[in-house]
Design a protein around this motif. Structure first.
Motif: not given
Ligand code: GLN
Length: 282
Positions: A97-99, A122-124, A129-132, A188-190
């Motif tokens: 989904d994050t792709e 910045l990848d928060l 670290g997959c996104i950044g 960011c994927n918080p």
């Molecule tokens: N950025 C990482 C990911 O997307 C971790 C995200 C997180 O820890 N919430 O998988």
């Protein structure tokens, strides 16, 4: 001693019994991992006997998997975009989904590079670290900062940076607190799951993935509130904020971005047709 074929049959039987929908696939990748060979080899040598040590290793992996321990933690890696990232229990397992976030961020970077060469991204809450790292592998020219509150997560991030020979600044701090210079994009994927929903998630997630990476507070929006408030101070002119969201958070998160003066705020859907990403720029 058991043969390859016998182990595969046994593996499938056990995984089936545990209710695993992907038993056929998982028994295979786990045996590939133990034997260090590919499936083609196994098919062609199905009557080959496996050493007792390897047989035991395989049995242990299958048993753990039957107890819903995530496949990717057993393997030690997860596929994401065009890459394979190390994962351990300290980091969230990268999701398909994050792709969509990475694909969109990549398009924005491409466009912005026409105006500015030295883009800083910045990848928060970077986790693995997959996104950044994916973004940097697609766009070698960008500067990359990876930040996470968990020092253990950052050890995994570092392994992934080393694996791909990628340069980046690592920051271990709470959200934007440790960031010392302004950036052109924050991805960011918080953690965004509502606290009370966590109990209802599948055991793979709720029992084994880091709570720190999942729990978004009572309404799931804790991190978006903090990020949208702080991000403008850390973004350059025309800086972008791109965040992943839960399927039901599109309106609330868009509103938060607008409240903090982000422009052209929009929600993007994932391939399942669910709201997945919110973005805007200053
Ligand atoms: N950025 C990482 C990911 O997307 C971790 C995200 C997180 O820890 N919430 O998988």
């Amino acid at each position: 001693m058991a043969t390859i074929q016998e182990l595969l049959l046994w593996g499938k039987e056990q995984l089936d019994k545990s209710g695993n929908e992907y038993a056929k696939y998982e028994r295979k990748v786990l045996l590939e991992e133990v034997l260090g060979c590919n499936y083609m080899y196994m098919l062609m040598n199905s009557t080959e006997e496996v050493s007792q040590e390897k047989e035991q290793q395989y049995q242990q992996l299958i048993e753990k998997r039957c107890g819903h321990y995530p496949l990717q933690y057993l393997l030690g890696y997860a596929h994401f975009m065009d890459y394979t990232f190390f994962v351990e229990e300290d980091v969230l397992i990268p999701r398909n989904d994050t792709e969509i976030l990475v694909e969109f961020a990549s398009k924005v970077i491409e466009k912005r590079m026409q105006e500015k060469q030295d883009l800083q991204v910045l990848d928060l809450c970077c986790g693995s670290g997959c996104i950044g790292i994916s973004l940097k592998l697609y766009h070698k020219e960008i500067g990359l900062i990876l930040s996470d509150l968990s020092s253990k997560a950052l050890e995994v991030t570092k392994r992934n940076l080393d694996k791909y020979g990628v340069d980046a600044t690592l920051v271990c701090d709470d959200l934007l607190q440790g960031i010392r210079s302004k950036v052109d994009m924050i991805v960011c994927n918080p953690p965004y799951i509502e606290s009370r929903v966590i109990e209802t998630l599948m055991p793979e997630v709720k029992d084994y993935e880091p709570m720190l990476a999942l729990d978004g507070g009572e309404d799931g929006l804790d991190f978006y509130k903090k990020i949208t408030e702080e991000a403008p101070k850390y973004l350059q002119e025309n800086g972008w904020l791109i965040v992943e969201i839960g399927y039901n958070q599109g309106d609330a998160v868009s509103q938060l971005l607008r409240d903090h003066h982000f422009l052209e705020v929009a929600v993007m859907k994932d391939y399942a047709g669910l709201d997945r990403v919110v973005y805007g720029h200053l």
